[in-house]
Enzyme design. Structure first.
Site, PDB file in Angstrom:
ATOM      1  N   GLU A  97      48.081  39.554  31.193  1.00  0.00           N
ATOM      2  CA  GLU A  97      46.790  39.934  30.474  1.00  0.00           C
ATOM      3  C   GLU A  97      46.131  41.347  31.032  1.00  0.00           C
ATOM      4  O   GLU A  97      46.673  41.502  32.252  1.00  0.00           O
ATOM      5  CB  GLU A  97      45.522  39.075  30.506  1.00  0.00           C
ATOM      6  CG  GLU A  97      45.964  37.807  29.553  1.00  0.00           C
ATOM      7  CD  GLU A  97      44.632  36.743  29.542  1.00  0.00           C
ATOM      8  OE1 GLU A  97      44.447  36.401  28.422  1.00  0.00           O
ATOM      9  OE2 GLU A  97      44.020  36.816  30.864  1.00  0.00           O
ATOM     10  N   CYS A 121      42.428  31.791  45.260  1.00  0.00           N
ATOM     11  CA  CYS A 121      40.906  31.897  45.544  1.00  0.00           C
ATOM     12  C   CYS A 121      40.106  30.666  44.697  1.00  0.00           C
ATOM     13  O   CYS A 121      40.844  30.645  43.251  1.00  0.00           O
ATOM     14  CB  CYS A 121      40.403  33.375  45.106  1.00  0.00           C
ATOM     15  SG  CYS A 121      41.154  34.549  46.142  1.00  0.00           S
ATOM     16  N   LEU A 259      36.025  40.428  49.531  1.00  0.00           N
ATOM     17  CA  LEU A 259      35.338  39.858  50.489  1.00  0.00           C
ATOM     18  C   LEU A 259      34.661  38.415  50.405  1.00  0.00           C
ATOM     19  O   LEU A 259      35.119  37.363  50.846  1.00  0.00           O
ATOM     20  CB  LEU A 259      34.166  40.769  51.222  1.00  0.00           C
ATOM     21  CG  LEU A 259      33.893  40.648  52.576  1.00  0.00           C
ATOM     22  CD1 LEU A 259      34.996  40.958  53.686  1.00  0.00           C
ATOM     23  CD2 LEU A 259      32.592  41.662  53.050  1.00  0.00           C
ATOM     24  N   CYS A 386      36.165  39.957  35.529  1.00  0.00           N
ATOM     25  CA  CYS A 386      36.469  39.621  36.765  1.00  0.00           C
ATOM     26  C   CYS A 386      36.780  38.043  37.279  1.00  0.00           C
ATOM     27  O   CYS A 386      35.924  37.326  36.689  1.00  0.00           O
ATOM     28  CB  CYS A 386      35.583  40.090  37.728  1.00  0.00           C
ATOM     29  SG  CYS A 386      36.021  39.980  39.672  1.00  0.00           S
TER      30      CYS A 386
END
Length: 399
Positions: A97, A121, A259, A386
């Site tokens: 994408e 993650c 982070l 995001c």
């Protein structure tokens, strides 16, 4: 007939490589520059459309090379048409994408560098896929060409005159606001061409460094798309070898580092990569990068309700960046923290931070002298924001 999969993809070739190909074919080198211009200025989708080339050369290009522009299987639109997420099926069937985001003064495309991601993650939809494969330079370049075509159509529909060149500046830094700019933004659009690229889509760019960097060089070439180095940003989960390598490159690409936590225990729970590259080593590499380049670094921090968004987390993050936690102090005039309220992913037992917590977190960092903004959200309703890219219909959030 030649196997199409073994033919050179024109999007994979730098101008120098294209010149060598033309020389090998007995053609003058300037033919390569004509082809390059047709690909990246005229944005043609077939060698037969390169009408400034002799017909025999066009036919040979069709027979002995590949030109594989990406045609989206799906395009989801949000924000009054100013955010467009495209789902592409690559030649071997894997899905990726890309997201085009149009603002009043710029147009940014978020592109993928891998199909899936192996970083794992816990808050990211892409990580649920695992790593499917690395993208080739041509796969990466083709996403940008798609976005450039979209912008050309967008400008034509709105009768916006083309600008001469993309801005070569820091315009990728997000505005300091959480407010929805709404219909006033849609009315004030003046941008006419693609101006910025962020390598923040599916995958970890530094885990595919060589292919990603070849794409960067092709995209930067002034005889083609002419994307300014300072108009391109790469985001990494913190692969230290990639950070150190980027510091030695001649093109000053912007760097963003994910982070997401102020201490090793929490970061390792959220991001398995921290077990290999813990915070102390990451901050040391960041300090060395800043010393070598003098360029600003952005730390991205996704805010998860009740996990990393408490005031004590903000205080610990400030201490970390100041070097008060036994870590390397950073030159804060070259540091920026970008807060990102988590965007929902179906099936993930996580929560999105409340606005009040986001603003409190921001205030604490600012009071410690740390530049901090909150990312303006785009495309949440179409799973284009995001952490939401999954390259599969089943993981998309319905409009």
């Amino acid at each position: 007939m030649m196997n199409q999969d073994t033919l050179p993809n024109l999007y994979d070739l730098s101008l120098a490589e294209m010149e060598r190909l033309m020389t090998a074919w007995g053609q003058p080198a300037y033919r390569a520059r004509q082809i390059f211009r047709q690909l990246y200025v005229n944005l043609v989708d077939s060698p037969l459309a390169m009408t400034d080339l002799p017909l025999a050369l066009r036919e040979r290009l069709v027979a002995e090379t590949r030109l594989a522009p990406l045609a989206p299987e799906q395009v989801h639109v949000a924000d009054q048409g100013l955010t467009r997420k495209a789902l592409f099926r690559l030649e071997n069937g894997v899905l990726i994408e890309s997201v085009l985001m149009i603002y009043p003064d710029r147009a940014t495309v978020c592109v993928s560098t891998q199909a899936g991601c192996g970083m794992g993650c816990v808050f990211c939809a892409t990580g649920t896929l695992g790593l499917l494969r690395n993208l080739s330079p041509g796969d990466i370049v083709a996403q940008v060409v798609w976005a450039a075509r979209e912008m050309r159509r967008f400008a034509a529909e709105r009768c916006i005159s083309p600008s001469l060149a993309p801005p070569d500046d820091d315009s990728w830094w997000t505005p300091d606001t959480l407010e929805d700019q709404g219909s006033s933004e849609a009315r004030s659009i003046s941008v006419s061409r693609l101006s910025n690229i962020v390598f923040m889509g599916m995958g970890e760019p530094f885990a595919n460094y060589d292919r990603w960097w070849r794409a960067v060089e092709i995209l930067h070439d002034p005889r083609g798309l002419n994307m300014g180095a300072r108009s391109m940003t790469v985001s990494t989960v913190g692969l230290i070898p990639g950070i150190r390598r980027l510091a030695t490159e001649t093109l000053p690409i912007n760097l963003a580092i994910s982070l997401h936590a102020p201490d090793d225990a929490l970061r390792s729970a959220l991001m398995p990569v921290n077990r290999r590259y813990p915070l102390a080593a990451l901050l040391e590499a960041t300090r060395d990068y800043l010393a070598a380049t003098g360029r600003r670094v952005s730390f991205e921090y996704v805010l998860l309700q009740g996990k990393n968004d408490e005031p004590e987390h903000a205080a610990k993050l400030a201490a970390l960046l100041h070097g008060e936690a036994g870590t390397t102090p950073l030159p804060l005039h070259l540091v920026h923290v970008n807060l990102i309220p988590w965007n929902p992913v179906p099936g993930m037992p996580l929560g999105r931070s409340e606005r009040r917590r986001v603003l409190t977190f921001q205030r604490i960092l600012r009071e410690r002298g740390i530049a901090c903004t909150v990312r303006v959200e785009r495309g949440v309703s179409i799973a284009a924001a995001c952490g939401q890219l999954a390259g599969a219909r089943g993981l998309n959030v319905e409009c």
